[in-house]
Design a protein around this motif. Structure first.
Motif, PDB file in Angstrom:
ATOM      1  N   UNK A  71       0.898  -1.386  -0.097  1.00 36.69           N
ATOM      2  CA  UNK A  71       0.223   0.024   0.112  1.00 36.69           C
ATOM      3  C   UNK A  71       0.822   1.235   0.032  1.00 36.69           C
ATOM      4  N   UNK A  72       1.758   1.283   0.910  1.00 34.67           N
ATOM      5  CA  UNK A  72       2.828   2.634   0.903  1.00 34.67           C
ATOM      6  C   UNK A  72       3.535   2.686  -0.413  1.00 34.67           C
ATOM      7  N   UNK A  73       3.810   1.697  -1.102  1.00 29.95           N
ATOM      8  CA  UNK A  73       4.540   1.875  -2.422  1.00 29.95           C
ATOM      9  C   UNK A  73       3.812   2.288  -3.450  1.00 29.95           C
ATOM     10  N   UNK A  74       2.634   1.497  -3.254  1.00 33.66           N
ATOM     11  CA  UNK A  74       1.428   1.738  -4.298  1.00 33.66           C
ATOM     12  C   UNK A  74       1.187   3.327  -4.460  1.00 33.66           C
ATOM     13  N   UNK A  75       0.721   3.901  -3.174  1.00 37.30           N
ATOM     14  CA  UNK A  75       0.597   5.301  -3.016  1.00 37.30           C
ATOM     15  C   UNK A  75       1.623   6.250  -3.577  1.00 37.30           C
ATOM     16  N   UNK A  76       2.846   5.782  -3.304  1.00 36.41           N
ATOM     17  CA  UNK A  76       4.060   6.619  -3.919  1.00 36.41           C
ATOM     18  C   UNK A  76       4.169   6.510  -5.431  1.00 36.41           C
ATOM     19  N   UNK A  77       3.794   5.506  -5.906  1.00 41.28           N
ATOM     20  CA  UNK A  77       3.956   5.381  -7.562  1.00 41.28           C
ATOM     21  C   UNK A  77       2.678   5.902  -8.087  1.00 41.28           C
ATOM     22  N   UNK A  78       1.667   6.085  -7.723  1.00 47.20           N
ATOM     23  CA  UNK A  78       0.462   6.477  -8.060  1.00 47.20           C
ATOM     24  C   UNK A  78       0.301   8.191  -8.037  1.00 47.20           C
ATOM     25  N   UNK A  79       0.839   8.560  -6.707  1.00 51.99           N
ATOM     26  CA  UNK A  79       0.463   9.943  -6.433  1.00 51.99           C
ATOM     27  C   UNK A  79       1.846  10.808  -6.668  1.00 51.99           C
ATOM     28  N   UNK A  80       2.975  10.206  -6.456  1.00 51.15           N
ATOM     29  CA  UNK A  80       4.163  11.082  -6.389  1.00 51.15           C
ATOM     30  C   UNK A  80       4.890  10.736  -7.489  1.00 51.15           C
ATOM     31  N   UNK A  81       5.097   9.849  -8.232  1.00 47.92           N
ATOM     32  CA  UNK A  81       5.950   9.326  -9.172  1.00 47.92           C
ATOM     33  C   UNK A  81       5.689  10.173 -10.375  1.00 47.92           C
ATOM     34  N   UNK A 223      10.350   8.200   1.579  1.00 46.96           N
ATOM     35  CA  UNK A 223      10.225   9.633   2.476  1.00 46.96           C
ATOM     36  C   UNK A 223      10.877  10.573   1.845  1.00 46.96           C
ATOM     37  N   UNK A 224      12.079  10.463   1.213  1.00 44.61           N
ATOM     38  CA  UNK A 224      13.041  11.763   0.675  1.00 44.61           C
ATOM     39  C   UNK A 224      12.130  12.143  -0.569  1.00 44.61           C
ATOM     40  N   UNK A 225      11.584  11.223  -1.527  1.00 44.14           N
ATOM     41  CA  UNK A 225      11.078  11.952  -2.454  1.00 44.14           C
ATOM     42  C   UNK A 225       9.585  12.381  -2.546  1.00 44.14           C
ATOM     43  N   UNK A 226       8.896  11.817  -1.345  1.00 48.46           N
ATOM     44  CA  UNK A 226       7.743  12.446  -0.983  1.00 48.46           C
ATOM     45  C   UNK A 226       7.803  13.717  -0.386  1.00 48.46           C
ATOM     46  N   UNK A 227       8.926  14.134   0.445  1.00 49.19           N
ATOM     47  CA  UNK A 227       9.218  15.253   0.963  1.00 49.19           C
ATOM     48  C   UNK A 227       9.557  16.446   0.023  1.00 49.19           C
ATOM     49  N   UNK A 245      -2.115  16.737  -2.131  1.00 47.89           N
ATOM     50  CA  UNK A 245      -1.625  15.888  -3.424  1.00 47.89           C
ATOM     51  C   UNK A 245      -0.713  14.660  -3.246  1.00 47.89           C
ATOM     52  N   UNK A 246      -0.381  14.359  -2.103  1.00 48.46           N
ATOM     53  CA  UNK A 246       0.639  13.461  -1.721  1.00 48.46           C
ATOM     54  C   UNK A 246       0.124  12.607  -0.558  1.00 48.46           C
ATOM     55  N   UNK A 247      -0.790  11.688  -0.839  1.00 47.92           N
ATOM     56  CA  UNK A 247      -1.287  10.972   0.485  1.00 47.92           C
ATOM     57  C   UNK A 247      -0.415   9.772   0.418  1.00 47.92           C
ATOM     58  N   UNK A 249       2.217   9.976   2.064  1.00 45.36           N
ATOM     59  CA  UNK A 249       2.957  10.574   3.291  1.00 45.36           C
ATOM     60  C   UNK A 249       2.299   9.782   4.617  1.00 45.36           C
ATOM     61  N   UNK A 250       0.905   9.306   4.506  1.00 44.12           N
ATOM     62  CA  UNK A 250       0.191   8.938   5.722  1.00 44.12           C
ATOM     63  C   UNK A 250       0.823   7.631   6.286  1.00 44.12           C
ATOM     64  N   UNK A 251       1.210   6.435   5.496  1.00 46.42           N
ATOM     65  CA  UNK A 251       1.884   5.503   6.154  1.00 46.42           C
ATOM     66  C   UNK A 251       3.098   5.685   6.553  1.00 46.42           C
ATOM     67  N   UNK A 252       3.931   6.636   5.984  1.00 49.57           N
ATOM     68  CA  UNK A 252       5.102   6.819   6.353  1.00 49.57           C
ATOM     69  C   UNK A 252       5.081   7.733   7.959  1.00 49.57           C
ATOM     70  N   UNK A 253       4.202   8.565   7.826  1.00 45.67           N
ATOM     71  CA  UNK A 253       4.165   9.232   9.250  1.00 45.67           C
ATOM     72  C   UNK A 253       3.591   8.256  10.325  1.00 45.67           C
ATOM     73  N   UNK A 254       2.711   7.448   9.988  1.00 48.92           N
ATOM     74  CA  UNK A 254       1.979   6.658  10.881  1.00 48.92           C
ATOM     75  C   UNK A 254       2.975   5.542  11.389  1.00 48.92           C
TER      76      UNK A 254
END
Length: 254
Positions: A71-81, A223-227, A245-247, A249-254
């Motif tokens: 889930x964490x990686x999927x959110x990163x690929x969908x919203x940040x990449x 974490x670095x590229x979400x930031x 626009x970058x959801x 972040x939630x798994x990383x913060x939690x």
């Protein structure tokens, strides 16, 4: 004994649970009456894919680990990449995909493999060993459990004390231990890890180490590229809007 007594220096090669019959020319009726080794396994492990996958009995935390990573990686690929790929470099999703694949591969390899389970003594071997111990100790039968048994062997000129396992009926090799959760003696036992759903021992320790290392790299990378994404977007639309626009972040913060 086959393990750690007559030949203590020989590495215990506990072959992966066999999934083939040793006599392929047997009749179909006789084949159906035979039980494979994994079907008669005395421990508390679960087996899948005709014995090719071996896991501990409690696997709920392992599935939680798998879901968190996916889930964490999927959110990163969908919203940040997409944004990072267009604004910085297309190499970011490529590197992230390689790290994600490596993490997933090492996790599954650690979870599904034999950690180094030592085979238990057969009833005849256990009875013979018990007789040898009773004769050596000169003990008499009592209603109490005998004290912990040990056997000293010489390895490379040094005396090593082997401990007896009352469950497996063997003298464990050095650095082996009995896992109470899986009910097996494991060679070079490190610990039982619920996050991977398996014991960590001789046969899967390197995969466990690579999993921890690669997961650390993947976490730092995301974490670095979400930031970075949040900072770049905040210049144009504001900080709070950039966070929305970058959801990922939630798994990383939690």
């Amino acid at each position: 004994m086959h393990l750690g007594v007559a030949e203590p220096m020989r590495e215990c090669e506990y072959s992966q649970i066999s999934t083939r019959s040793s006599t392929p020319m047997e009749s179909p009726h006789k084949k159906r009456s035979l039980r494979k080794k994994w079907q008669a396994f005395p421990g508390r492990n679960k087996f899948y894919c005709d014995g090719r996958i071996m896991m501990a009995r409690q696997t709920g935390v392992f599935y939680l680990t798998l879901v968190l990573i996916v889930v964490t990686s999927g959110l990163f690929f969908v919203f940040d990449c997409p944004f990072l790929s267009s604004q910085l470099t297309p190499a970011i999703p490529v590197i992230g995909g390689v790290l994600f694949g490596f993490v997933l591969g090492t996790l599954l390899r650690t979870s599904f493999s034999d950690p180094g389970v030592l085979p238990r003594a057969t009833p005849d071997e256990a009875a013979d060993l018990e007789r040898q111990i009773d004769v050596a100790n000169g003990s008499t039968s009592t209603g109490y459990r005998p004290p912990p048994r040990t056997r000293e062997v010489v390895i490379n000129g040094q005396t090593v004390k082997l401990k007896y396992c009352f469950t497996c009926k063997i003298f464990r090799p050095p650095r082996a231990s009995h896992c109470s959760l899986c009910d097996n003696c494991v060679e070079r036992f490190d610990h039982h890890c619920p996050w991977v759903g398996n014991c960590v021992g001789r046969r899967n320790y390197r995969f466990f180490y690579m999993f921890i290392l690669s997961l650390s790299f993947l976490t730092i990378f995301i974490f670095a590229f979400v930031l970075t994404h949040v900072i770049l977007r905040s210049h144009s639309i504001g900080f709070l809007s950039a966070l929305k626009d970058s959801p990922a972040r939630y798994p990383l913060v939690e």
